[in-house]
Structures are given as structure tokens and as C-alpha cells.
Design an enzyme around this catalytic site. Structure first.
Site, PDB file in Angstrom:
ATOM      1  N   GLY A 474       2.314 -30.511 -49.915  1.00  0.00           N
ATOM      2  CA  GLY A 474       2.969 -31.782 -49.771  1.00  0.00           C
ATOM      3  C   GLY A 474       2.478 -32.958 -50.208  1.00  0.00           C
ATOM      4  O   GLY A 474       2.932 -34.056 -50.523  1.00  0.00           O
ATOM      5  N   ALA A 517      -8.183 -34.033 -53.750  1.00  0.00           N
ATOM      6  CA  ALA A 517      -7.825 -34.547 -54.736  1.00  0.00           C
ATOM      7  C   ALA A 517      -8.801 -35.207 -55.550  1.00  0.00           C
ATOM      8  O   ALA A 517      -8.752 -34.992 -56.828  1.00  0.00           O
ATOM      9  CB  ALA A 517      -6.743 -35.896 -54.349  1.00  0.00           C
ATOM     10  N   ASN A 657      -1.994 -41.360 -57.915  1.00  0.00           N
ATOM     11  CA  ASN A 657      -0.493 -41.647 -58.142  1.00  0.00           C
ATOM     12  C   ASN A 657       0.072 -42.450 -56.789  1.00  0.00           C
ATOM     13  O   ASN A 657       0.170 -41.997 -55.805  1.00  0.00           O
ATOM     14  CB  ASN A 657       0.304 -40.245 -57.905  1.00  0.00           C
ATOM     15  CG  ASN A 657       1.794 -40.487 -58.150  1.00  0.00           C
ATOM     16  OD1 ASN A 657       2.389 -41.225 -57.425  1.00  0.00           O
ATOM     17  ND2 ASN A 657       2.183 -39.507 -59.015  1.00  0.00           N
ATOM     18  N   LYS A 727     -10.761 -42.241 -53.400  1.00  0.00           N
ATOM     19  CA  LYS A 727     -11.196 -41.942 -52.116  1.00  0.00           C
ATOM     20  C   LYS A 727     -10.071 -41.175 -51.302  1.00  0.00           C
ATOM     21  O   LYS A 727      -9.111 -41.196 -51.825  1.00  0.00           O
ATOM     22  CB  LYS A 727     -12.085 -43.255 -51.140  1.00  0.00           C
ATOM     23  CG  LYS A 727     -12.943 -44.059 -52.043  1.00  0.00           C
ATOM     24  CD  LYS A 727     -13.705 -45.088 -51.024  1.00  0.00           C
ATOM     25  CE  LYS A 727     -12.923 -46.177 -51.035  1.00  0.00           C
ATOM     26  NZ  LYS A 727     -13.696 -47.461 -49.994  1.00  0.00           N
ATOM     27  N   VAL A 729      -6.988 -40.099 -48.965  1.00  0.00           N
ATOM     28  CA  VAL A 729      -5.600 -40.693 -48.631  1.00  0.00           C
ATOM     29  C   VAL A 729      -5.228 -39.917 -47.466  1.00  0.00           C
ATOM     30  O   VAL A 729      -4.636 -40.683 -46.664  1.00  0.00           O
ATOM     31  CB  VAL A 729      -4.901 -40.440 -49.733  1.00  0.00           C
ATOM     32  CG1 VAL A 729      -3.444 -40.910 -49.416  1.00  0.00           C
ATOM     33  CG2 VAL A 729      -5.401 -41.213 -51.287  1.00  0.00           C
ATOM     34  N   GLU A 731      -5.947 -38.384 -44.521  1.00  0.00           N
ATOM     35  CA  GLU A 731      -6.016 -38.656 -42.974  1.00  0.00           C
ATOM     36  C   GLU A 731      -6.063 -40.122 -42.777  1.00  0.00           C
ATOM     37  O   GLU A 731      -5.811 -40.483 -41.616  1.00  0.00           O
ATOM     38  CB  GLU A 731      -7.502 -38.184 -42.617  1.00  0.00           C
ATOM     39  CG  GLU A 731      -7.953 -37.070 -43.569  1.00  0.00           C
ATOM     40  CD  GLU A 731      -7.959 -35.490 -42.952  1.00  0.00           C
ATOM     41  OE1 GLU A 731      -7.947 -35.529 -41.687  1.00  0.00           O
ATOM     42  OE2 GLU A 731      -7.787 -34.660 -43.717  1.00  0.00           O
TER      43      GLU A 731
END
Ligand SMILES: Cc1cc2nc3c(=O)[nH]c(=O)nc-3n(C[C@H](O)[C@H](O)[C@H](O)COP(=O)(O)OP(=O)(O)OC[C@H]3O[C@@H](n4cnc5c(N)ncnc54)[C@H](O)[C@@H]3O)c2cc1C
Ligand code: SF4
Lengths: 764, 327
Positions: A474, A517, A657, A727, A729, A731
Site C-alpha cells: 500500500g 523505497a 511521489n 529518506k 517516509v 514510519e
């Protein structure tokens, strides 16, 4: 299964497809139309169904298991107990530590928590298995259980030396400080409560095992299966096309996974096993309950002189989980003296596990509440005190930050929120029966790094395939990898199909700790660059290429068409070029590892976390940062707290994104609202059992509980953190939300709640 | 496998006959029954589907009363213009109950028959002791996690809270339940546990709820339902109040007031002591707050649910005061 229709993807900005564009999730249409088939939705011939039988006591020994009634129940194929399940081998842990040479039995003879699996039933249908499982009679020799951290039998626990962080003389400096605050902060057991429950389908074909299972880590789980069954790693194929939420819980193969795979082997039939919703609260660990004391000594200007921090988290009787409680405490503020120590206490629970921002999340609740208390003690604005103690470098590692846009986050958040209009005194803002409170807190999460590999294929028709065994739960892996390949190769994003979630694809490490990512965009970038080099090389050098005569040094690809940089000479589509030179396909495999890496190191990199690169490696300390500004409304008579406004400014570096990053941040913030106000595993102290282990009784926020959330990106590209400058995202968003809400509640009511969740009886 | 037979009743008569069979249970929207069957609490041998009976979903507001068919959906009743106009507390209680999906499925008859949310009641595998499920087996809740349990109407046998919202409003306005031959006050239809926790309703084998009937009144017309809960939606009441108010012509003296409580008692709880303390009095905040303190007369807590004793009087007072503000 994984090729997504791009043409429906909503567009709300220019250059959607480039890295940094706001492309909608490419897997979105498949999900909302039901075309996306999740792992356990595979339809297989001859599928049998397994159901687990769980212990009803929290501690003791299984004396006997009477399976007679279950065995003769309609449709039953197999009843598994510790005596009848085939022996397995113990698998190594997630660091890859070689296991002790003892057999592994996923069904317990000695029970260490209520809900532990003790037996299983496999039947022709799910309903038959459920009915027969209820007929299995287990008798126990029950022993007293340690139910939770406050149990008198629990004791002080085991010191975890590796967690100790100290500099200066913290105790003495605290004692000498003119202004001191010291308080205890507690967080309860919390659960991931993902929409998609855990479960799997296992199928054997000879010595080859295929597992369809939602997974945050295909390679790691495949290794575990291979070790359990003593088969080569290559013999295991794990398939996990989509994941309906993991939040840290789906990175490991668990006891029930072993039972499903073992029963499939024993029966010679594929077996499906889904945990029930209540079993999702006991079959794997949520966030451990924690206790912290935070003492801050400061001078009268609010400059911190010392922080003394002590933390405790619960772990299992037979398993170790350390929730690093000093992780934020030790880096958020500059202090000349510091001491943090941590113990773990064994209680009768399933081994706790990772839940969104393990460590940082409860750690931030402690320090970010404590500094707020200091601000009120001194009469300094809570935002101002944070700026006065701003850490210009990592106070623990003594290294420069790679990037730290926290000051910018405070400024942007305060501006958008209107913080300057805050009235400082508690209980000074109201609207009818609602006491209004404003609170701020900061959050951070380290940049965890590892390596990954990816395959990028350019096909004869000019389309591009990306393959990786990484996953999309997700967070948007499908989408950002399509964007990365499209931008690198110069093709429209609709021409790229991304295939994920199959352990036979190019390998990837765990999707956890917000690292995927950064790792995978780097790997795809590398593979796509190689493919592009080869494509251009062919165009320039192949005698059959229409560009051959041009004798160009280089060519460019734009919108899937190849041309010279200045536009002279021919212009061809990729398909036309490949056909001209007679190539079917260009294949490139790229990875981010040094060329000298051995095969063994690669295996270890993908199947363990032992090769993770420390966030303080080299000259820099790498973290993402955020500041949350929250408004709450507290009913003065009822004590009910509702969050009415959230503005968060976040530094995750460069965003691959922004649309997807914002969604992830918001998801974290929503989870943080739940943590602050609702979530708590309630333990029956006589039975050592969670009594609200279902989604009716375990409270999470509904839409009506969530206000509009404004997120502001203040990040700048961080070249030290990842190949493309991003960097973490995933958590980050949750870290600091709970203390921001607790601080706002104090501002509203004058009551400091230090035990989460902040339920109405604590304020009434 | 737990086999059961399924029968579709075409008429109330057929439903009554089938419901008289041992182990038979009626099925309307199924939102309670299916749930309880999954938990292992309900084990019907025959399921009698009444959801196809024609005409049982009618809502008729006339001659100063509302008659609501047992199969009317919660969402339809909540949205019915005349229910909203003449019985706002009824509409509001329904709107604040459950979720949109559930309200679209669930029937009014089934709503009255919903069971307690006591977590011990709903987990027979782990907690065999429950007098409501297995008379004489004991009560697992007493001494356990009791945050949601009742403080009024409890007994040594059972402290389970009645969870519903609609019935609170019905009790406040003296509604009746139609059971064919018999008609009962909704207040009497619900039974406090006493020594027989397993008996929650005065309903006999073979009886089917066909309708509820709510007499109209000035108090019902000027009424509200206030529900306080841990989260904003989709959650049962920590404490709730249905209140109706009628003032004398002077606009200040209380002629009639109706108060019933939810979320705090073992059955929908009429707060007569508060009503009596307010009737004939001048409406002002101090009087209302003082009278509201009588709400919790006789309340007994079990530790974690103590807050309900503090909370409920405040909910009652707020609801009354809110009505006072509306002309
Ligand atoms: C998650 C969840 C949250 C909920 N939250 C709330 C809430 O906040 N407030 C609230 O008030 N309710 C709440 N409910 C309860 C809900 O309102 C009831 O489940 C619903 O009203 C039951 O109606 P039904 O038609 O689905 O009943 P069914 O499930 O079909 O039947 C329920 C029971 O009533 C019996 N029955 C049905 N019709 C008749 C009849 N005509 N005569 C005699 N017996 C009959 C059945 O045999 C069965 O025992 C919640 C339910 C769930 C599952
Ligand atoms: S309170 Fe009532 S329903 Fe709950 S366990 Fe006790 S007897 Fe059963």
C-alpha cells in the site's frame, strides 16, 4: 496479476510520471475493482483447510490432547499435535544467526501465553475444520502467569547493555539543575490490526514448496521455510502480489505458517490457513507495553543540562524483543549530560514485534511529553523551548546530520497552524462545552539502508518490465518503481509494467524500517541505466541501426523515441530500433552492492537484516524529521477528546511521489491518533489473556474521528541517505503524534495524561 | 459441523409456529445472529428467516402514535420525516447506533433483541463461565476487565450492560412492544438479570415481535438522545440519555420530563427519581444539575467502570439543558 492499467490513473499535476510526480497508485484501479488477487485468494485444485487450536491458559504444560472427536468429525483429514506433526528444523533468526541444532515444533507442549497454538485441524472445508477444531480437548497443568509489567512477579527485568547511552555526568547535572521535571510515561500493548489477516496457502510439488502469503519480506521468509524443511533456498517460492497492511507484522514466517506448510507436506495436498481475527491478536506480537521515566534538568532559560532516561519494555517468556526506548531521547535535543538505560521484563505474552516505528514511537512519547512539561514549568512556549535546545549535530554519535530540516518543519507547521495565536495558559481556550488545546511535538526516524537488486527488461514492442521480489503493502512500490524506470529510460509510464511479490524475481531485503523505497529506486535506477546504455549502444554501434551512419557519441530517449540530442538524423521508437537491429529484448539486472560482493554476502543481504547499513555510518547521521501541530477539543463534562486539526511538516528528503508520501504520512498520523486516544490491549489479570482481541472491542479511529490533516513537505534531497535523495517516509508520520495530542490535552484541560491511551475516565 | 435447518417464513403465523420448535431462532437482518453464531454463542438448530414477510416493515405515524413494524430497517426509521419530527430522540438514537452498513441491514425487532457486548459472554472457548450463556456457570466478568460493564441493575449473577440505543428512547416515551396476543411496555419487556441472567426479555417460545408502538406526547416531540462514547462513531455508549421535555405555558415550569439511560445499566433504565425531582420545578441549570445527581442512586461499580457513575449524571444534565435551549 501485477500489470496495472495506467490509463485510469488520475492525473493532478504535470510530469506525473517523473520521479517526484504525483502519479496516482498504479495498482489502485485493480484494487478498487477487485481485480487484484491477494495471496490467499489463489484458487487451487484440491485445497484443504487448516484451523489452529489455541491454548486457553497463559502458562503451563499440555498434559494431553484428546483428538478422537475431531478425528471422526465430518471432512477431517488430519489433526496435528506436537506428537503427530512432522519434525522440522529450527530456522536461524533474522540476523541469520545459525540455529541451535534442535528440532522445531510450531505447536507448543509448554504454554507461555494464552492463545498459543497447541494443535491444528485440517479438513476438506473451512467450516468442517472450524467445527472439528472446537472438538479438540486439551488439558493443561496450569502454572501462575506473569500477566504484564505491573504484575508483582514481573520484577525489574534484564538490563540490555547495548541500549545504554551515556555522556557527561547526567545524574549529577540533573541534581544540580535549577529547574527539573521528572515523570513516568507508559504505553500499553498495541496491535497492528491490519485489514488483511495473516494466512497462507502452501503447496508442495516434490521437494519444491510454493507459499502464497502476504509478506513484507519474501526472501527472508523463503529462507525460513527452506531451513524448516531442510530444502535448498531455491526450492521455495513465495508469492505475495499485494499486502493488505502489515505495519511490521508480516516480515516473518510464523508458527502457523509452519503448520500449514507441514500439513500440506503430510497430506500431499495444498493447504490454506487463515488466522481468525482474534488469533491475529495472539499469533504474533504487537507493540510491547512500555514504561519510561524521563528526567530533564535545565537552567532558567530552558537550556537542557541533563536528561536521565530509564525504560522498560515487556517481552515474552521464551523470546526476546527490545523496543529501543532511548532512540529519540538521545538525539532530539542538545544536552551536555545524558544517560539512558533499558531493561526488558519477561511476561506471559506472545513475543512482541515491530509495529510502525518500533522504538522511536514510544521513545518520542516520553521525551516529547517531558519537554512539554519543562516548557510549562518554565513558562516558555513549547515550540520555543524546542528551538532553544535544537541539536545542531547528532548529540550521541557526534556527527553532522546528513540533512535535518526540523527547524524548517517547526516554522512551516507553526505558520500553517497559526501557532502564534495560541493563548499560553492551560484551560484558556474554549468553545461552548469544549476546552480547546493546542499541542506540538517532534518526531524522527533513522534512515535504514540496505541493498537491493532489480531486473529491467526492454521488450520488442518497446514496453518495459521491472521485476523485483520487493513488495507493495500500500505504500506505493509499484508506482514509484514505474516512475523511476520511466524517467531513467525516457519512456511513458504506461509503457512500464512492474512485477513484484515473487521470490523468484530479482532479490530484495525486508520492507521494514521505511527502507524499501530508497533501496529499490536505487536498484531500478541502476538496472534501467544499464538497459539504457545498452539500448543506446546498440543504436550507435550496430551496423543495422539507422543511427549507425550518424556516428553520434550519444543519443537520447524521450517519450519512448530515440533521437540525437540535437534532433538531426532519424527518430525511431524503441520497438523500431530493436526490430532494425534484430533484438528481441534487452535485459539488465542492477544491484546496489559493491562489485566485490560475494554470493554468500548477497544471500545474507537479502535474507537477513545483518547487513543493514548503520544510519551513522561514515561522516553523517541520517534521519527523517517531523513536527506535528495538533488541536484537540475536550468536552469539559465528559472527558471525551476529539482531534479537530492536525498540521504536520515533515522532512523525508526528496519525495519520489509526493501524493503517495502524503498518504503514508497521513496514515501514520491517523494511527497515532488511535494510539493517543483509543488503542489498548486489555489484559484479564486472572487469565493473562487479552479480552478485546477483535475489531469491535479493540478501538481504532473511524473516519468521524479524523479531521482534515494538512501535511507539508520540508525535505530537501539528501544524497547521503539514498541514491535518489529520499529518506524514510512510512514510519515517520506516527512518531510524535501521541505526545502532540497529550500536550494539547494538557493545554486544554490542565491535566497531564502520561498513560496512553487518553480515555475519558482519565480526564473526567 | 454444526448443521441447522433454514426455513423461510411467509407469514407471521408461520414464523410463530416455526419459532416454537426447540432450538429455533428468528433471523431478520442477521447482524446480531450471524455474529453470535460465529463467536459460538448462538447455536440454533433451525433458523427461521422472517425477512421476507410482507408488510412487517411498515412505519405508520398517525392518531398521535407511531407504529413501527418489526422488520423496518434502522436507517429507514431514523430517516422517516414524521419520526424525526415527532420523536426526534428515536431518530437520533438510531442515527448514532452502529454503522451505516449495519443500519441498512438491521431491523427494529432484531435491534430490541440484540445481546450484550460483554467480552466474556462473546468468547465461550476461553471463558466457559457466563450465567447468561450457561445458567449457573458463574460470571467471568466480575473480577475481570469491567470497563464497559453496568453500574445499575446488576446482580451477583451478571453485570452485563444492555448495549442498545433505540430501546433507551422507547423506554423514555413509554413505548410498547407487540408480540401478537401480548403487548408489553418496552420497559417491562427487558429484564434485569437478578438470579436469571439468561432471561433478558419477556418473550415466550413461539412469540414474534411484530411492531413497536410509541405514544406521541409533547415530551416526545421535544426530545433528544445524547450518546457519549470513546470514539465519534461506530461505538456503543459509555453513557447515554434519552430525554423529553414539556414546559408549562409560562415557558419555565417543567410539566413533563422523561429520562432514560443507556450504557450504564443491565437494561434500558428509566431515571424516575430525576424525573420526579424536576416535575413542577422551574427549569434552570442549577436545578437540572442537582436533580441529575439522582441518576445514579443505587449504583454499584466494579472498579474500571466507576467513571460511569460520574459520567451518567453529566450526560443527563447536558441532554436536559440542551432541550431547554431549544424552543
Ligand atoms: C459492530 C456492531 C456495532 C453495533 N453498534 C450498535 C450501536 O452502537 N447501538 C445499537 O443500538 N446497536 C448496535 N449494534 C447492534 C445492531 O443494532 C443489531 O445487531 C441489530 O439491530 C439487530 O437487528 P437484525 O435485524 O440484524 O437482527 P438479527 O441478527 O436478525 O436478530 C437478532 C436477534 O433478534 C431475534 N429477532 C429478530 N427479529 C425478531 C422478531 N421480529 N421477533 C423476535 N425476535 C426477533 C433473532 O432471533 C436474534 O436472536 C451493533 C452491531 C454490530 C455488529
Ligand atoms: S457479566 Fe453477564 S454476560 Fe458477562 S460474563 Fe458475567 S454473566 Fe456473562
Amino acid at each position: 496479476m501485477t500489470v496495472h492499467e495506467m490509463k485510469h490513473a488520475a492525473s493532478d499535476g504535470a510530469r506525473l510520471e517523473a520521479v517526484g510526480g504525483r502519479l496516482s497508485r498504479v495498482d489502485g484501479p485493480a484494487k478498487i475493482t477487485g481485480a487484484a488477487h491477494y495471496a490467499v485468494e489463489q484458487q487451487l485444485e484440491g485445497l484443504a483447510h487448516a484451523v489452529m487450536v489455541e491454548s486457553t491458559v497463559a502458562a503451563g504444560t499440555v498434559l494431553s490432547i484428546d483428538t478422537r472427536a475431531a478425528e471422526t468429525a465430518p471432512g477431517v483429514l488430519l489433526v496435528l499435535t506436537p506428537d503427530t506433526i512432522i519434525p522440522l528444523r529450527t530456522a536461524s533468526d533474522w540476523f541469520g544467526t545459525p540455529p541451535p541444532n534442535v528440532p522445531y515444533c510450531p505447536l507448543a507442549r509448554v504454554v507461555t501465553y494464552s492463545g498459543q497454538h497447541v494443535a491444528a485441524v485440517v479438513a476438506e472445508t473451512f467450516e468442517q475444520a472450524v467445527a472439528a477444531a472446537a472438538l479438540v480437548k486439551v488439558t493443561y497443568d496450569e502454572t501462575p502467569a506473569i500477566v504484564d509489567l505491573s504484575d508483582p512477579k514481573a520484577g525489574d527485568g534484564i538490563p540490555i547493555e547495548a541500549m545504554t547511552k551515556e555522556w557527561g555526568d547526567a545524574q549529577a547535572a540533573f541534581a544540580a539543575s535549577p529547574v527539573r521535571v521528572c515523570a513516568a510515561y507508559n504505553t500499553p500493548r498495541e496491535f497492528q490490526a491490519a485489514m488483511e489477516p495473516h494466512g497462507l496457502i502452501a503447496r508442495w510439488q516434490g521437494e519444491a514448496l510454493t507459499i502464497w502469503e502476504p509478506s513484507q519480506w519474501l526472501d527472508g521468509m523463503a529462507r525460513t521455510y527452506a531451513e524448516w524443511f531442510a530444502i535448498p533456498f531455491e526450492n521455495v517460492r513465495l508469492v505475495s502480489p499485494y499486502i493488505g497492511g502489515g505495519f511490521g507484522s508480516k516480515a516473518l514466517a510464523l508458527a502457523h505458517s509452519a503448520v500449514a506448510a507441514a500439513s500440506a507436506k503430510m497430506l500431499g495436498r495444498p493447504v490454506k490457513l487463515m488466522l481468525t481475527r482474534p488469533q491475529n491478536f495472539t499469533s504474533y506480537g504487537g507493540r510491547a507495553a512500555t514504561r519510561q521515566t524521563v528526567a530533564i534538568g535545565a537552567d532558567r532559560d530552558g537550556k537542557i543540562q541533563s536528561i536521565v532516561h530509564r525504560g522498560v519494555n515487556e517481552t515474552a517468556v521464551d523470546g526476546m524483543w527490545v523496543e529501543p526506548l532511548g532512540s529519540v531521547t538521545s538525539i532530539m535535543y542538545a544536552t551536555p549530560n545524558f544517560s539512558s538505560k533499558q531493561n526488558v521484563v519477561r511476561v506471559n505474552t506472545v513475543v512482541p514485534g515491530a509495529k510502525r516505528a518500533p522504538g522511536e514511537n514510544p521513545s518520542a512519547f516520553g521525551i516529547e511529553s517531558a519537554i512539554d512539561e519543562l516548557a510549562y514549568e518554565l513558562g516558555i512556549d513549547p515550540l520555543e523551548i524546542r528551538l532553544r535546545n535544537y541539536a545542531e549535530e547528532d548529540p550521541h554519535a557526534r556527527k553532522a546530520w546528513s540533512t535535518r530540516q526540523l527547524r524548517e518543519a517547526f516554522a512551516a507547521g507553526a505558520e500553517a497552524f497559526g501557532w502564534a495565536k495560541r493563548s499560553p495558559a492551560p484551560r484558556s481556550m474554549r468553545d461552548g462545552h469544549h476546552l480547546i488545546g493546542w499541542g506540538v511535538a517532534a518526531g524522527t526516524y533513522p534512515v535504514r539502508r540496505a541493498h537491493g537488486e532489480a531486473v529491467v527488461n526492454i521488450l520488442a514492442d518497446g514496453s518495459v518490465e521491472v521485476e523485483s521480489s520487493s513488495i507493495d503493502m500500500g505504500q506505493g512500490t509499484y508506482t514509484i518503481l514505474a516512475q523511476t524506470a520511466a524517467e531513467t529510460l525516457g519512456v511513458p509510464v504506461e509503457q512500464v509494467s512492474v512485477k513484484l511479490g515473487d521470490s523468484h524475481f530479482a532479490r530484495a531485503g525486508v520492507a521494514g524500517g521505511s527502507r524499501l523505497a530508497g533501496v529499490m529506486t536505487g536498484a531500478v535506477y541502476k538496472a534501467a541505466s544499464q538497459a539504457l546504455d545498452e539500448l543506446i549502444g546498440l543504436a550507435i554501434a550496430d551496423p543495422r541501426s539507422p543511427f549507425h551512419a550518424l556516428q553520434a557519441n550519444t543519443l537520447v530517449v524521450r517519450d519512448g523515441r530515440i533521437a540525437s540530442p540535437r534532433g538531426e538524423g532519424p527518430e525511431l521508437s524503441i520497438a523500431e530500433l530493436l526490430s532494425a537491429v534484430g533484438r528481441e529484448k534487452i535485459e539488465a539486472k542492477g544491484d546496489t552492492m559493491p562489485a566485490t560482493t560475494t554470493a554468500e554476502e548477497r544471500y545474507k543481504n537479502y535474507t537477513t537484516i545483518a547487513m543493514s547499513i548503520p544510519h551513522t555510518e561514515g561522516d553523517y547521521s541520517r534521519h527523517s524529521w517531523c513536527a506535528h501541530f495538533v488541536e484537540v477539543r475536550v468536552d469539559e463534562d465528559f472527558g471525551t477528546v476529539r482531534v479537530s486539526r492536525v498540521v504536520s511538516a515533515l522532512d523525508s528528503g526528496r519525495l519520489y511521489n509526493p501524493k503517495l508520501a502524503e498518504s503514508q504520512w497521513k496514515g501514520g498520523i491517523i494511527m497515532g491518533i488511535g494510539q493517543a486516544l483509543l488503542e489498548e490491549g486489555l489484559v484479564d489479570r486472572r487469565h493473562g489473556r487479552i479480552v478485546n482481541g477483535n475489531l469491535a472491542d479493540y478501538m481504532i479511529p473511524t473516519n468521524a474521528d479524523i479531521p482534515d490533516i494538512q501535511t507539508i513537505s520540508v525535505g530537501i534531497p539528501d544524497p547521503h541517505s539514498s541514491a535518489l535523495g529520499g529518506k524514510g517516509v512510512g514510519e515517520l508520520g506516527i512518531v510524535g503524534v501521541a505526545p502532540a495530542i497529550a500536550n494539547a490535552v494538557f493545554h486544554a484541560t490542565g491535566k497531564r495524561v502520561r498513560d496512553l491511551p487518553i480515555t475519558l475516565e482519565k480526564l473526567i | 459441523m454444526r448443521d441447522f435447518s433454514y426455513l423461510r417464513a411467509d407469514s407471521v403465523e408461520a414464523a410463530r409456529n416455526a419459532a416454537a420448535l426447540p432450538g429455533a431462532m428468528l433471523l431478520a437482518g442477521g447482524t446480531t445472529l450471524v455474529d453470535l453464531a460465529k463467536c459460538g454463542v448462538a447455536e440454533p438448530s433451525a433458523v427461521i428467516d422472517i425477512s421476507h414477510i410482507k408488510g412487517l416493515d411498515a412505519i405508520d405515524v398517525s392518531a398521535g402514535r407511531a407504529v413501527i413494524g418489526a422488520l423496518a430497517k434502522m436507517s429507514h426509521v431514523a430517516d422517516h420525516a414524521e419520526i424525526k419530527g415527532r420523536f426526534p430522540a428515536v431518530s437520533e438514537a438510531l442515527w448514532q447506533a452502529a454503522s451505516a452498513q449495519l443500519r441498512n441491514m438491521a431491523s427494529i425487532g432484531g435491534n430490541l433483541m440484540q445481546r450484550t457486548r460483554c467480552p466474556y459472554f462473546r468468547d465461550p472457548a476461553n471463558f466457559p463461565a457466563c450465567n447468561k450463556r450457561a445458567p449457573g456457570s458463574g460470571c467471568s466478568a466480575i473480577g475481570g476487565v469491567t470497563r464497559g460493564h453496568a453500574v445499575l441493575g446488576t446482580s451477583e449473577a451478571c453485570i452485563a450492560t444492555y448495549p442498545g440505543d433505540l430501546a433507551i428512547a422507547l423506554v423514555a416515551f413509554d413505548a410498547e412492544v407487540h408480540l401478537g396476543e401480548r403487548r408489553l411496555k418496552v420497559e417491562d419487556f427487558f429484564l434485569a438479570p437478578g438470579a436469571t441472567a439468561e432471561r433478558e426479555h419477556d418473550i415466550r417460545p413461539g412469540e414474534v415481535i411484530t411492531a413497536i408502538e410509541i405514544p406521541g406526547s409533547a415530551a416526545a416531540r421535544r426530545s433528544t438522545y445524547l450518546k457519549v462514547r470513546d470514539r465519534q462513531s461506530y461505538e456503543f455508549a459509555a453513557a447515554s440519555a434519552a430525554v423529553g421535555l414539556e414546559l408549562e405555558g409560562d415557558g419555565r415550569t417543567i410539566r413533563d420530563i422523561r429520562i432514560a439511560l443507556g450504557g450504564v445499566a443491565t437494561k434500558p433504565w428509566r431515571a424516575r427519581a430525576v424525573e420526579d425531582a424536576l416535575k413542577g420545578k422551574t427549569f434552570d441549570e442549577a436545578t437540572v444539575r442537582k436533580a441529575s445527581e439522582l441518576t445514579m442512586e443505587g449504583a454499584v461499580d466494579h472498579g474500571a467502570n466507576h467513571y460511569k457513575i460520574e459520567l451518567a449524571p453529566r450526560v443527563v444534565a447536558r441532554a436536559i439543558l440542551k432541550l431547554g435551549e431549544t424552543a
